[in-house]
Scaffold this active site. Structure first.
Site, PDB file in Angstrom:
ATOM      1  N   LYS A 121      16.231   3.067 -46.156  1.00 23.21           N
ATOM      2  CA  LYS A 121      14.781   2.879 -46.037  1.00 23.21           C
ATOM      3  C   LYS A 121      14.089   4.237 -46.131  1.00 23.21           C
ATOM      4  O   LYS A 121      14.593   5.235 -45.598  1.00 23.21           O
ATOM      5  CB  LYS A 121      14.512   2.201 -44.681  1.00 23.21           C
ATOM      6  N   SER A 148       9.273  -4.682 -41.819  1.00 19.04           N
ATOM      7  CA  SER A 148       8.854  -3.652 -42.751  1.00 19.04           C
ATOM      8  C   SER A 148       9.978  -3.160 -43.656  1.00 19.04           C
ATOM      9  O   SER A 148       9.713  -2.577 -44.699  1.00 19.04           O
ATOM     10  CB  SER A 148       8.278  -2.463 -41.981  1.00 19.04           C
ATOM     11  N   SER A 179      11.666  -5.430 -37.648  1.00 26.46           N
ATOM     12  CA  SER A 179      11.717  -4.992 -39.050  1.00 26.46           C
ATOM     13  C   SER A 179      13.089  -4.946 -39.695  1.00 26.46           C
ATOM     14  O   SER A 179      13.174  -4.724 -40.901  1.00 26.46           O
ATOM     15  CB  SER A 179      11.064  -3.626 -39.189  1.00 26.46           C
TER      16      SER A 179
HETATM   17  N1  GLN Z   1       6.038  -6.396 -38.013  1.00 28.84           N
HETATM   18  C1  GLN Z   1       5.980  -5.554 -36.853  1.00 28.84           C
HETATM   19  C2  GLN Z   1       4.845  -4.573 -37.004  1.00 28.84           C
HETATM   20  O1  GLN Z   1       4.153  -4.651 -37.969  1.00 28.84           O
HETATM   21  C3  GLN Z   1       7.289  -4.857 -36.648  1.00 28.84           C
HETATM   22  C4  GLN Z   1       7.453  -3.671 -37.488  1.00 28.84           C
HETATM   23  C5  GLN Z   1       8.753  -2.953 -37.276  1.00 28.84           C
HETATM   24  O2  GLN Z   1       9.679  -3.454 -36.629  1.00 28.84           O
HETATM   25  N2  GLN Z   1       8.796  -1.736 -37.786  1.00 28.84           N
HETATM   26  O3  GLN Z   1       4.643  -3.736 -36.162  1.00 28.84           O
END
Ligand code: GLN
Length: 490
Positions: free
Chosen positions: A80, A155, A179
């Site tokens: 990532k 994400s 995420s």
């Molecule tokens: N979808 C969640 C957010 O937007 C989690 C994101 C993540 O785990 N980085 O914060």
């Protein structure tokens, strides 16, 4: 095709010298050429560097390196765009870092390299890991290999899609509120969020420091255990990493789940759960019962507050962490007549809408006059959520739930409504607030056309990775969901 193999299948063939690392790396690069125009998982990759690393691995194999000391020798792994890899771009899915090149390797990257892996490529993500669909990437939206009219989750959407499309054997992502597990569920791979403190975050760009963890995306549970073996453990460069010994997670996958107690939280029986998801998860739970797991009804009474609590704590921490992107220290700069206008010009142009929304929310909940009402209260509720779990774990060895309320949604379906998007994380967020571990694995498909994978989540107690992996593995070994591949990669 070598790019379709699991890590243990490839390393077995490499060890027998039936194939070379170069062939495996080339198969991944060919697959990227073939499908990434449609999937768009990669922001960038350096094919020449990847092949040079493959050749070095081949030389080691020829010289007789032991796969026990280097369990990932010759395995192509992509990461990532939030992890520092020396001499590679590091953008966090954002424009604000401009042409920034990382001067060092994150600890997890060092560990992958020490285990022999070929680390290549930058995978797309929501900007600064804020999102659930990769639609918040400043570059482009990654698409779901099972249906390219849909999002891959986020994400770490690029990390999930790259594994699902067989563009590499495994990837790393980060999980602050789901995420890793949410995109793994929507793309049908295995995604593991380790316990807070299990894996060093040195070299991970921080989003919300009290919640972030790094973890693997893989094609099966055994590979996730192998990667966890490599990346776990104390690191003096991350003071939140913990000294708990690292068991051999892969060796613990012995299929014996008889007598393990699995909790079914009554609060997770929510309205709004897609019927296909509900049926698949119910069937998976029955299947686990047949394998000898004992089912126990439990209660996590503060679950309703998890999403709200998360969006106060995560935004507060993000507003502080992202203060360092000011146009002075890193990346892109938009000049101004004085320092303050330089900061605001740079941040105004460099950050996308969701990141700005989070910084504004986070600054607000930390501001004097509102701190007690929001941030302090959220911290108290967080403690209650953690206590709910610790209490439940006095009774059970693991907790089961869907990973997400629905399968992958259409591009654009939720992007105009942040609250809808935030709600796609209801089953994953509490695990981060409680600092415990969770894994998502494939447990079925929707009845839609094309069919979409559905994820089952197993949540474990602090440092309970071995238990949830063991249950996940027993399930995977006795079902045949993994036989299907997205049409793209067939
Ligand atoms: N979808 C969640 C957010 O937007 C989690 C994101 C993540 O785990 N980085 O914060």
């Amino acid at each position: 095709m070598l790019n379709q193999l699991t890590i243990s299948e490839l390393t077995a063939r490499l060890a027998r010298r039936e194939v070379s690392t170069r062939q495996a790396m080339q198969a991944c690069l060919d697959q990227i050429q073939r499908v990434d125009g449609r999937v768009k998982a990669f922001l960038s990759y350096d094919a020449a560097d990847a092949l040079a690393q493959a050749d070095a691995a081949d030389r080691q194999i020829t010289a007789g390196t032991d796969f026990k000391t280097q369990p990932l020798l010759g395995v192509p792994i992509a990461v990532k765009d939030v992890l520092a890899v020396k001499n590679q771009p590091l953008n966090c899915g954002s424009k604000i870092l401009g042409k920034f090149i990382s001067p060092y390797d994150a600890t997890v990257i060092e560990r992958l390299r020490a285990a022999g892996a070929i680390v290549f490529g930058r995978l797309n993500m929501d900007e600064f890991a804020m999102g659930s669909s990769t639609e918040n990437s400043a570059f482009f939206t990654t698409l779901n290999p099972w249906d390219t009219s849909r999002i891959p989750g986020g994400s770490s959407g690029g990390s999930a899609a790259a594994v699902a499309a067989d563009e590499c054997l495994a990837t790393l992502g980060s999980d602050t509120g789901g995420s890793i597990r949410q995109p793994a569920a929507l793309c049908g791979c295995v995604g593991l969020k380790p316990t807070y403190g299990r894996v060093s975050r040195y070299g991970l760009v921080a989003f919300a420091s009290s919640l972030d963890q790094i973890g693997p995306f893989t094609k099966n549970v055994h590979d996730a255990a192998m990667l966890l073996n490599v990346i776990s453990g104390l690191d003096p460069r991350d003071s939140t990493s913990l000294p708990q010994p690292v068991p051999d997670y892969a060796a613990a996958l012995d299929g014996s789940v008889k007598g393990l107690k699995l909790g079914l939280p009554k609060e997770y029986r929510i309205g709004g759960l897609d019927p296909d998801v509900k049926n698949a998860v119910d069937a998976a739970v029955k299947h686990l019962e047949k394998l000898g797991v004992e089912l126990i009804d439990i209660s996590l009474p503060h679950s309703d507050y998890a999403v709200a609590t998360y969006y106060i704590i995560a935004t507060a921490e993000a507003s502080a962490n992202l203060a360092r992107f000011d146009g002075i220290r890193y990346g892109a700069r938009v000049d101004g007549s004085d320092p303050v206008s330089l900061y605001s010009n740079t941040r105004g142009a460099g950050f996308g809408a969701e990141v700005k929304r989070r910084i504004i929310l986070g600054t607000y909940v930390l501001s004097s006059g509102y701190y007690d009402a929001y941030y302090l209260r959220a911290q108290k509720v967080r403690t209650l959520i953690r206590q709910d779990f610790l209490k439940a774990f006095e009774q059970v060895d693991a907790i089961v739930s869907p990973t997400t309320p629905t399968a992958a949604f259409k591009v654009g379906e939720k992007s105009a409504d942040p609250l809808q998007m935030y709600l796609s994380d209801i089953f994953t967020i509490s695990c981060n607030l409680a600092g415990i571990c969770g894994v998502s694995l494939r447990c079925g498909f929707t009845n839609s056309s094309p069919q979409l994978p559905i994820g089952l989540q197993l949540v474990g107690h602090p440092f309970g990775e071995a238990t949830i992996l063991k249950i996940a593995h027993a399930y995977e070994q006795t079902t045949d969901w993994l036989k299907r591949r997205p049409v793209l990669s067939a």
